[in-house]
Design a protein around this motif. Structure first.
Motif, PDB file in Angstrom:
ATOM      1  N   ALA A 299       0.835  -1.207   0.000  1.00  0.00           N
ATOM      2  CA  ALA A 299       0.000   0.000   0.000  1.00  0.00           C
ATOM      3  C   ALA A 299       0.867   1.253   0.000  1.00  0.00           C
ATOM      4  N   ALA A 300       2.022   1.160   0.671  1.00  0.00           N
ATOM      5  CA  ALA A 300       2.912   2.317   0.715  1.00  0.00           C
ATOM      6  C   ALA A 300       3.463   2.628  -0.666  1.00  0.00           C
ATOM      7  N   ASP A 301       3.816   1.552  -1.410  1.00  0.00           N
ATOM      8  CA  ASP A 301       4.329   1.769  -2.774  1.00  0.00           C
ATOM      9  C   ASP A 301       3.284   2.438  -3.648  1.00  0.00           C
ATOM     10  N   LEU A 302       2.058   1.945  -3.532  1.00  0.00           N
ATOM     11  CA  LEU A 302       0.993   2.515  -4.355  1.00  0.00           C
ATOM     12  C   LEU A 302       0.755   3.971  -3.985  1.00  0.00           C
ATOM     13  N   ALA A 303       0.802   4.257  -2.677  1.00  0.00           N
ATOM     14  CA  ALA A 303       0.610   5.645  -2.255  1.00  0.00           C
ATOM     15  C   ALA A 303       1.726   6.546  -2.790  1.00  0.00           C
ATOM     16  N   ALA A 304       2.964   6.039  -2.757  1.00  0.00           N
ATOM     17  CA  ALA A 304       4.088   6.824  -3.272  1.00  0.00           C
ATOM     18  C   ALA A 304       3.928   7.077  -4.761  1.00  0.00           C
ATOM     19  N   LEU A 305       3.474   6.041  -5.478  1.00  0.00           N
ATOM     20  CA  LEU A 305       3.278   6.193  -6.924  1.00  0.00           C
ATOM     21  C   LEU A 305       2.200   7.226  -7.204  1.00  0.00           C
ATOM     22  N   GLU A 306       1.149   7.198  -6.404  1.00  0.00           N
ATOM     23  CA  GLU A 306       0.070   8.167  -6.612  1.00  0.00           C
ATOM     24  C   GLU A 306       0.563   9.592  -6.363  1.00  0.00           C
ATOM     25  N   ARG A 307       1.369   9.754  -5.276  1.00  0.00           N
ATOM     26  CA  ARG A 307       1.912  11.094  -4.985  1.00  0.00           C
ATOM     27  C   ARG A 307       2.781  11.595  -6.130  1.00  0.00           C
ATOM     28  N   ARG A 308       3.588  10.689  -6.657  1.00  0.00           N
ATOM     29  CA  ARG A 308       4.481  11.098  -7.747  1.00  0.00           C
ATOM     30  C   ARG A 308       3.687  11.527  -8.971  1.00  0.00           C
ATOM     31  N   LEU A 309       2.669  10.758  -9.267  1.00  0.00           N
ATOM     32  CA  LEU A 309       1.847  11.083 -10.437  1.00  0.00           C
ATOM     33  C   LEU A 309       1.146  12.426 -10.246  1.00  0.00           C
ATOM     34  N   ARG A 310       0.637  12.645  -9.028  1.00  0.00           N
ATOM     35  CA  ARG A 310      -0.044  13.908  -8.774  1.00  0.00           C
ATOM     36  C   ARG A 310       0.926  15.078  -8.910  1.00  0.00           C
ATOM     37  N   THR A 311       2.161  14.883  -8.400  1.00  0.00           N
ATOM     38  CA  THR A 311       3.170  15.940  -8.516  1.00  0.00           C
ATOM     39  C   THR A 311       3.469  16.258  -9.976  1.00  0.00           C
ATOM     40  N   GLU A 312       3.608  15.224 -10.759  1.00  0.00           N
ATOM     41  CA  GLU A 312       3.883  15.449 -12.173  1.00  0.00           C
ATOM     42  C   GLU A 312       2.723  16.145 -12.866  1.00  0.00           C
ATOM     43  N   MET A 313       1.514  15.765 -12.487  1.00  0.00           N
ATOM     44  CA  MET A 313       0.351  16.393 -13.098  1.00  0.00           C
ATOM     45  C   MET A 313       0.284  17.873 -12.750  1.00  0.00           C
ATOM     46  N   VAL A 314       0.619  18.206 -11.464  1.00  0.00           N
ATOM     47  CA  VAL A 314       0.621  19.623 -11.065  1.00  0.00           C
ATOM     48  C   VAL A 314       1.669  20.388 -11.846  1.00  0.00           C
ATOM     49  N   GLN A 315       2.873  19.792 -12.018  1.00  0.00           N
ATOM     50  CA  GLN A 315       3.928  20.472 -12.774  1.00  0.00           C
ATOM     51  C   GLN A 315       3.506  20.707 -14.212  1.00  0.00           C
ATOM     52  N   ILE A 316       2.835  19.692 -14.766  1.00  0.00           N
ATOM     53  CA  ILE A 316       2.404  19.834 -16.163  1.00  0.00           C
ATOM     54  C   ILE A 316       1.377  20.946 -16.289  1.00  0.00           C
ATOM     55  N   ARG A 317       0.462  21.000 -15.313  1.00  0.00           N
ATOM     56  CA  ARG A 317      -0.555  22.058 -15.352  1.00  0.00           C
ATOM     57  C   ARG A 317       0.096  23.437 -15.245  1.00  0.00           C
ATOM     58  N   GLY A 318       1.169  23.490 -14.396  1.00  0.00           N
ATOM     59  CA  GLY A 318       1.845  24.766 -14.245  1.00  0.00           C
ATOM     60  C   GLY A 318       2.552  25.209 -15.507  1.00  0.00           C
ATOM     61  N   ASN A 319       3.065  24.307 -16.301  1.00  0.00           N
ATOM     62  CA  ASN A 319       3.777  24.642 -17.527  1.00  0.00           C
ATOM     63  C   ASN A 319       2.850  24.960 -18.683  1.00  0.00           C
ATOM     64  N   VAL A 320       1.623  24.397 -18.618  1.00  0.00           N
ATOM     65  CA  VAL A 320       0.717  24.602 -19.746  1.00  0.00           C
ATOM     66  C   VAL A 320       0.009  25.936 -19.599  1.00  0.00           C
ATOM     67  N   PRO A 321       0.001  26.769 -20.614  1.00  0.00           N
ATOM     68  CA  PRO A 321      -0.725  28.049 -20.541  1.00  0.00           C
ATOM     69  C   PRO A 321      -2.219  27.818 -20.552  1.00  0.00           C
ATOM     70  N   SER A 322      -2.960  28.632 -19.884  1.00  0.00           N
ATOM     71  CA  SER A 322      -4.398  28.507 -19.815  1.00  0.00           C
ATOM     72  C   SER A 322      -5.000  28.851 -21.177  1.00  0.00           C
ATOM     73  N   PRO A 323      -6.245  28.456 -21.403  1.00  0.00           N
ATOM     74  CA  PRO A 323      -6.877  28.775 -22.678  1.00  0.00           C
ATOM     75  C   PRO A 323      -7.018  30.270 -22.893  1.00  0.00           C
ATOM     76  N   ALA A 324      -7.232  30.999 -21.771  1.00  0.00           N
ATOM     77  CA  ALA A 324      -7.374  32.452 -21.932  1.00  0.00           C
ATOM     78  C   ALA A 324      -6.087  33.081 -22.446  1.00  0.00           C
ATOM     79  N   ALA A 325      -4.966  32.620 -21.843  1.00  0.00           N
ATOM     80  CA  ALA A 325      -3.675  33.148 -22.302  1.00  0.00           C
ATOM     81  C   ALA A 325      -3.424  32.780 -23.743  1.00  0.00           C
ATOM     82  N   ALA A 326      -3.829  31.582 -24.102  1.00  0.00           N
ATOM     83  CA  ALA A 326      -3.617  31.166 -25.487  1.00  0.00           C
ATOM     84  C   ALA A 326      -4.409  32.038 -26.438  1.00  0.00           C
ATOM     85  N   GLY A 327      -5.649  32.419 -25.985  1.00  0.00           N
ATOM     86  CA  GLY A 327      -6.451  33.291 -26.843  1.00  0.00           C
ATOM     87  C   GLY A 327      -5.827  34.685 -26.989  1.00  0.00           C
ATOM     88  N   ALA A 328      -5.190  35.131 -25.862  1.00  0.00           N
ATOM     89  CA  ALA A 328      -4.572  36.461 -25.916  1.00  0.00           C
ATOM     90  C   ALA A 328      -3.404  36.517 -26.869  1.00  0.00           C
TER      91      ALA A 328
END
Lengths: 196, 271
Positions: free
Chosen positions: B159-188
């Protein structure tokens, strides 16, 4: 409360299946023993036993109590055995092993019977079974009904459909053949010597 | 010799042997046997044969036949199950008409329930196939291989391994969201040209696919782990059963050896 066969038959004819099951419980062992001793095969004797009760169950509405229920069952069994023998057209095979299985002995060993006695009894049983298998069917059936089911000469005559004197002749001839076979295996002579 | 018995009348001897003769004839035979050695020997031989016959017993088997149909007069053509043998040797109680009802989980599932279950399994399979079809095959294969290397099936993740994997995935997803410009910015910044917009859309699609592939990989890992756990449980059960059988067999072999030794000793003492 213990019901008689006639009472259970009457209740069974009225649709009480439980009463017929009580009749089965009462008679399945003797019927199986009869079938086994006549045809000499364990599985086939079981099948004959089952078929006997099945036929009796089916024919129950037509059973008017002219004969005893047990005699009726015996008659059905003997007819089935005769059919079986006619189909196979050979002497009943022996299922008793040639040697004596020590494991079997250990499992059957009673508290009072020594191993030597048990071995002797098993050997004798095998010899008797082999000798019985050599008899013609009519003699074998007469001996089985008399020795193991305690029927009178007249009851055997009714079941076999022959005169009473024929039953006595079959018994004498069958016993004589058995005696010779057992003597050949050194069984009866020893008994006679002891008696004399 | 008596008037009611002729020497050599073997059928009369049989009647005497089985005690089915009238008292007069019985008395006559007893008197005759007392003086006739041949008839006495014949009678003794017949009696001895009868003694031998008593030793023959049929094998003990479990019969336990019972009628399972409710009424005999309702027709029984070909119904061999009317009289059924109870293999276990347990006879039904008085009043019982055959074996009792089985537990609900041992009863056969109705046809409609089987059909619904089959449809549900089919629908899940179709959905998984569609989801997999949206991603490029090569990417799926690479991702699955990577997941298989990261989480080997031979050692089930805790269970600990699975929890660690989930945390890592969530971290990567947050980083990806931070790098991707929002649709509003893209429209601008629409003036930057169609090429840049197209590149960003492609990047978004790629990231979405990666997220889906990771989710699928997690699911597959969970399935593999469940399978591995079940396999270990089954193996343990089989091992335990085998151990019991070995114990029983060993006991039987020991008994047999003791019996053979005993028989050997007895036979040597007899000599």
């Amino acid at each position: 409360m213990t019901w008689t066969d006639e009472e259970l038959v009457a209740r069974s004819r009225g649709g009480d299946v439980d009463s017929f099951n009580q009749l089965i419980l009462r008679w399945e062992r003797p019927i199986y023993a009869l079938a086994y001793r006549v045809i000499g095969r364990e599985d086939d004797a079981r099948d004959v036993c089952q078929e006997t009760f099945l036929r009796a169950f089916r024919a129950l509405p037509g059973f008017r109590g002219q004969a005893k229920f047990s005699s009726w069952l015996y008659r059905i069994t003997l007819n089935l055995c005769r059919d079986w023998i006619r189909r196979h057209r050979r002497a009943p095979t022996q299922q008793m092993p040639e040697g004596v299985d020590p494991l079997d002995l250990a499992a059957d060993r009673g508290p009072v019977e020594s191993i030597e006695e048990l071995v002797a009894r098993r050997e004798l049983s095998a010899v008797v079974e082999e000798a019985m298998a050599r008899l013609p069917e009519e003699q074998r059936t007469a001996i089985v009904l008399k020795e193991y089911h305690g029927m009178t000469f007249q009851e055997i005559a009714d079941l076999q459909g022959c005169p009473l004197s024929t039953v006595k002749t079959r018994l004498y001839q069958g016993l004589s053949v058995l005696r010779r076979h057992l003597e050949k295996n050194g069984r009866v002579t020893a008994q006679l010597v002891k008696r004399i | 010799m008596s008037d009611t018995f002729q020497c050599g009348d073997n059928t009369a001897l049989v009647g005497y042997l089985y005690d089915e003769c009238d008292p007069v004839e019985r008395q006559a035979i007893e008197t005759h046997v007392g003086v006739c050695a041949a008839c006495a020997a014949e009678l003794a031989a017949l009696e001895s044969t009868r003694v031998q016959l008593a030793s023959w017993t049929p094998p003990e088997i479990d019969l336990g036949f019972a009628v399972t149909r409710p009424h005999p007069s309702t027709g029984a053509r070909g119904a061999l199950s009317e009289v059924e043998g109870q293999a276990s040797g347990l006879r039904p109680q008085a009043g019982a008409l055959g074996p009792g009802p089985r537990a609900w989980y041992r009863q056969p599932m109705p046809a409609w329930a089987q059909a619904i279950a089959a449809c549900a399994i089919f629908a899940v399979g179709v959905w998984l196939g569609v989801e997999r079809g949206r991603a490029p095959a090569s990417a799926q294969t690479e991702q699955a291989a990577a997941v298989a290397q990261e989480s080997p099936a031979a050692s089930p993740a805790s269970a600990a391994d699975l929890a660690a994997l989930e945390r890592r995935l969530r971290t990567e997803m947050v980083q990806i969201r931070g790098n991707v410009p929002s649709p509003a910015a893209a429209g601008a910044r629409s003036s930057e040209g169609d090429a840049q917009l197209l590149a960003r859309v492609r990047a978004l699609i790629t990231e979405s696919e990666q997220r889906q592939q990771r989710a699928l990989a997690m699911g597959m890992t969970q399935v593999v782990n469940d399978f591995e756990v079940q396999r270990r449980v089954d193996l343990a059960q089989i091992q335990r059963t085998l151990g019991q059988m070995e114990g029983l067999t060993g006991a039987e072999v020991r008994d047999q050896r003791q019996m053979l030794n005993y028989l050997m000793r007895v036979s040597q003492q007899g000599r």
